[in-house]
Design an enzyme around this catalytic site. Sequence first.
Site, PDB file in Angstrom:
ATOM      1  N   ASP A  45       0.879  -1.155  -0.028  1.00 45.28           N
ATOM      2  CA  ASP A  45      -0.118  -0.009   0.166  1.00 45.28           C
ATOM      3  C   ASP A  45       0.959   1.308  -0.056  1.00 45.28           C
ATOM      4  O   ASP A  45       1.934   1.297   0.838  1.00 45.28           O
ATOM      5  CB  ASP A  45      -0.879  -0.211   1.361  1.00 45.28           C
ATOM      6  CG  ASP A  45      -2.164   0.758   0.871  1.00 45.28           C
ATOM      7  OD1 ASP A  45      -3.325   0.189   1.110  1.00 45.28           O
ATOM      8  OD2 ASP A  45      -2.099   1.839   0.841  1.00 45.28           O
ATOM      9  N   SER A 142     -16.368  -3.359 -10.450  1.00 50.57           N
ATOM     10  CA  SER A 142     -17.158  -2.496 -10.017  1.00 50.57           C
ATOM     11  C   SER A 142     -18.419  -2.671 -10.762  1.00 50.57           C
ATOM     12  O   SER A 142     -18.449  -3.056 -12.097  1.00 50.57           O
ATOM     13  CB  SER A 142     -16.955  -1.383  -9.949  1.00 50.57           C
ATOM     14  OG  SER A 142     -18.220  -0.346  -9.713  1.00 50.57           O
ATOM     15  N   TYR A 166     -13.266   7.029 -13.954  1.00 48.23           N
ATOM     16  CA  TYR A 166     -13.142   5.957 -12.999  1.00 48.23           C
ATOM     17  C   TYR A 166     -13.642   4.612 -13.380  1.00 48.23           C
ATOM     18  O   TYR A 166     -13.044   3.827 -13.558  1.00 48.23           O
ATOM     19  CB  TYR A 166     -13.820   6.290 -11.611  1.00 48.23           C
ATOM     20  CG  TYR A 166     -13.960   5.092 -10.728  1.00 48.23           C
ATOM     21  CD1 TYR A 166     -15.506   4.562 -10.601  1.00 48.23           C
ATOM     22  CD2 TYR A 166     -12.935   4.509  -9.917  1.00 48.23           C
ATOM     23  CE1 TYR A 166     -15.639   3.308  -9.948  1.00 48.23           C
ATOM     24  CE2 TYR A 166     -13.283   3.334  -9.295  1.00 48.23           C
ATOM     25  CZ  TYR A 166     -14.555   2.619  -8.989  1.00 48.23           C
ATOM     26  OH  TYR A 166     -14.775   1.579  -8.335  1.00 48.23           O
ATOM     27  N   LYS A 170     -12.192   0.651 -14.862  1.00 44.92           N
ATOM     28  CA  LYS A 170     -12.394  -0.703 -14.480  1.00 44.92           C
ATOM     29  C   LYS A 170     -12.581  -1.450 -15.621  1.00 44.92           C
ATOM     30  O   LYS A 170     -12.373  -2.731 -15.829  1.00 44.92           O
ATOM     31  CB  LYS A 170     -13.762  -0.819 -13.480  1.00 44.92           C
ATOM     32  CG  LYS A 170     -13.583   0.072 -12.149  1.00 44.92           C
ATOM     33  CD  LYS A 170     -12.247  -0.680 -11.351  1.00 44.92           C
ATOM     34  CE  LYS A 170     -12.342  -0.138 -10.118  1.00 44.92           C
ATOM     35  NZ  LYS A 170     -11.186  -0.956  -9.175  1.00 44.92           N
TER      36      LYS A 170
HETATM   37  C1  WQD Z   1     -26.166   5.535  -3.387  1.00 45.72           C
HETATM   38  C2  WQD Z   1     -27.633   6.272  -3.648  1.00 45.72           C
HETATM   39  C3  WQD Z   1     -27.507   8.259  -4.530  1.00 45.72           C
HETATM   40  C4  WQD Z   1     -25.066  10.396  -1.420  1.00 45.72           C
HETATM   41  C5  WQD Z   1     -21.170   4.426  -6.060  1.00 45.72           C
HETATM   42  C6  WQD Z   1     -20.009   4.823  -7.161  1.00 45.72           C
HETATM   43  C7  WQD Z   1     -18.691   3.926  -6.665  1.00 45.72           C
HETATM   44  C8  WQD Z   1     -19.004   2.613  -6.556  1.00 45.72           C
HETATM   45  C9  WQD Z   1     -20.097   2.292  -5.476  1.00 45.72           C
HETATM   46  C10 WQD Z   1     -16.821   1.215  -6.542  1.00 45.72           C
HETATM   47  C11 WQD Z   1     -27.765   6.770  -4.690  1.00 45.72           C
HETATM   48  C12 WQD Z   1     -27.872   8.422  -2.827  1.00 45.72           C
HETATM   49  C13 WQD Z   1     -25.677   9.245  -2.344  1.00 45.72           C
HETATM   50  C14 WQD Z   1     -25.817  11.204  -0.735  1.00 45.72           C
HETATM   51  C15 WQD Z   1     -27.781  10.214  -1.454  1.00 45.72           C
HETATM   52  N1  WQD Z   1     -17.800   2.079  -5.883  1.00 45.72           N
HETATM   53  N2  WQD Z   1     -27.285   9.350  -2.087  1.00 45.72           N
HETATM   54  N3  WQD Z   1     -27.198  11.204  -0.791  1.00 45.72           N
HETATM   55  O1  WQD Z   1     -24.180   6.284  -6.716  1.00 45.72           O
HETATM   56  O2  WQD Z   1     -24.564   3.761  -6.266  1.00 45.72           O
HETATM   57  O3  WQD Z   1     -22.473   4.529  -6.886  1.00 45.72           O
HETATM   58  O4  WQD Z   1     -21.187   3.035  -6.114  1.00 45.72           O
HETATM   59  O5  WQD Z   1     -16.812   1.233  -7.767  1.00 45.72           O
HETATM   60  O6  WQD Z   1     -18.280   4.636  -5.246  1.00 45.72           O
HETATM   61  O7  WQD Z   1     -20.321   4.362  -8.471  1.00 45.72           O
HETATM   62  O8  WQD Z   1     -23.284   4.957  -4.543  1.00 45.72           O
HETATM   63  O9  WQD Z   1     -23.428   5.600  -2.113  1.00 45.72           O
HETATM   64  O10 WQD Z   1     -22.949   7.481  -3.875  1.00 45.72           O
HETATM   65  O11 WQD Z   1     -25.331   6.626  -3.708  1.00 45.72           O
HETATM   66  O12 WQD Z   1     -29.005  10.375  -1.840  1.00 45.72           O
HETATM   67  O13 WQD Z   1     -24.932  12.229  -0.013  1.00 45.72           O
HETATM   68  O14 WQD Z   1     -27.600   7.077  -2.540  1.00 45.72           O
HETATM   69  O15 WQD Z   1     -28.295   9.114  -5.130  1.00 45.72           O
HETATM   70  O16 WQD Z   1     -29.134   6.616  -5.167  1.00 45.72           O
HETATM   71  P1  WQD Z   1     -23.564   4.949  -6.154  1.00 45.72           P
HETATM   72  P2  WQD Z   1     -23.837   6.252  -3.643  1.00 45.72           P
END
Ligand code: WQD
Length: 351
Positions: A45, A142, A166, A170
């Site tokens: 790391d 992912s 990002y 992947k």
């Molecule tokens: C989840 C839900 C938002 C924040 C991430 C990324 C990436 C991936 C994991 C690795 C959605 C809602 C979010 C907030 C909210 N990791 N939300 N208020 O968008 O599924 O994507 O998935 O690859 O990190 O792609 O995850 O946690 O950002 O959002 O309402 O402050 O929560 O709209 O519906 P997401 P998320």
Amino acid sequence: MEKITDNSYSAGTPQRILLTGGAGFIGSHTAVTLLERGYDVVLLDNFSNSSRDVPGRIERITGKPCPCEEADLLDVVATSAVFEKYAEAGGFSAVIHFAGFKAVGESVEKPVEYYGNNLTGTIHLIEAMRTHDVKRLIFSSSATVYRQDNPVPYSEDFPLGATNPYGWTKVMIERILTDTAAADPEWSVALLRYFNPIGAHESGLIGESPQGIPNNLLPYVAKVAVGELPEVRIFGDDYDTPDGTGVRDYIHVMDLAEGHLLAMEYCGEGMTGAFAWNLGTGVGTSVMEIIAAYGRACGKELPYSVQPRRAGDLASVYASTELAERELGFKAKRGIDEMCRDSWRWAQAKV
Ligand code: WQD
């Protein structure tokens, strides 16, 4: 860098697994699972997005050594030196590759840094593995590799395509690894497509520690619960979902760790080639349901306000779990309430 000479390392003694980015959120939890299943583990790391006290916390949880080599995969010499160091003691049976930049929003602002870091680091890792005859790789991919116009639940054979640098790193790394395995039949590669990993180890000693204001929902909710942020921002409540808020497939990080173990063992049984599996629960949970579950975990009503939709968000994303169940015997065990309880315990411990 001194060489590790352990003459006891022969058939029947523990296999040694290298975890790149192993001091990070998913890597540290996977290290715990591997150590508890009798594997030896070495972390690699650069601590660009992880804490130096994580290896020691893994040792406290497991009671086993968890050496960590500080190195950056962009440094070819340092990367090769890690393989050299352990070669005399039997080397690595497999590599689990977590290291990489992973913030969607940041990748849009800094695409060249993301392609440079994630792709070059992976290519250096493949070269070092080839030089040291290590040809089993488990890759931290992912669900963001799936095209957004796919129907849910997402299945592994669905078309790929990202909407941000990002996600494209992947997709590209999956391609690089698939072509590597096609060119040399000694390679076995697992492409593990995570949905939304959340939660923490039950000890409260390791968990997710995003730097700054979290982009993802769970770490943001956790900061509201501990009082570091005023309220949860719900990005849209007018989606075509049961309560109008976004639906995702949240999976406990310890279930995710189990999935890595199963995939690594599947690839170790003489399998060659590249295989993709979803690691999710197949269950969709809305933002409002998460807020309610976290409220139950922390014992208080969490304040929230509805904000405009976030650009690029989909209404619903969740996994088809059929292939991982059938081929790996993988099935997530932990539900949303346990994920929130474990997240809350970690959030309190950090304060
Ligand atoms: C989840 C839900 C938002 C924040 C991430 C990324 C990436 C991936 C994991 C690795 C959605 C809602 C979010 C907030 C909210 N990791 N939300 N208020 O968008 O599924 O994507 O998935 O690859 O990190 O792609 O995850 O946690 O950002 O959002 O309402 O402050 O929560 O709209 O519906 P997401 P998320």
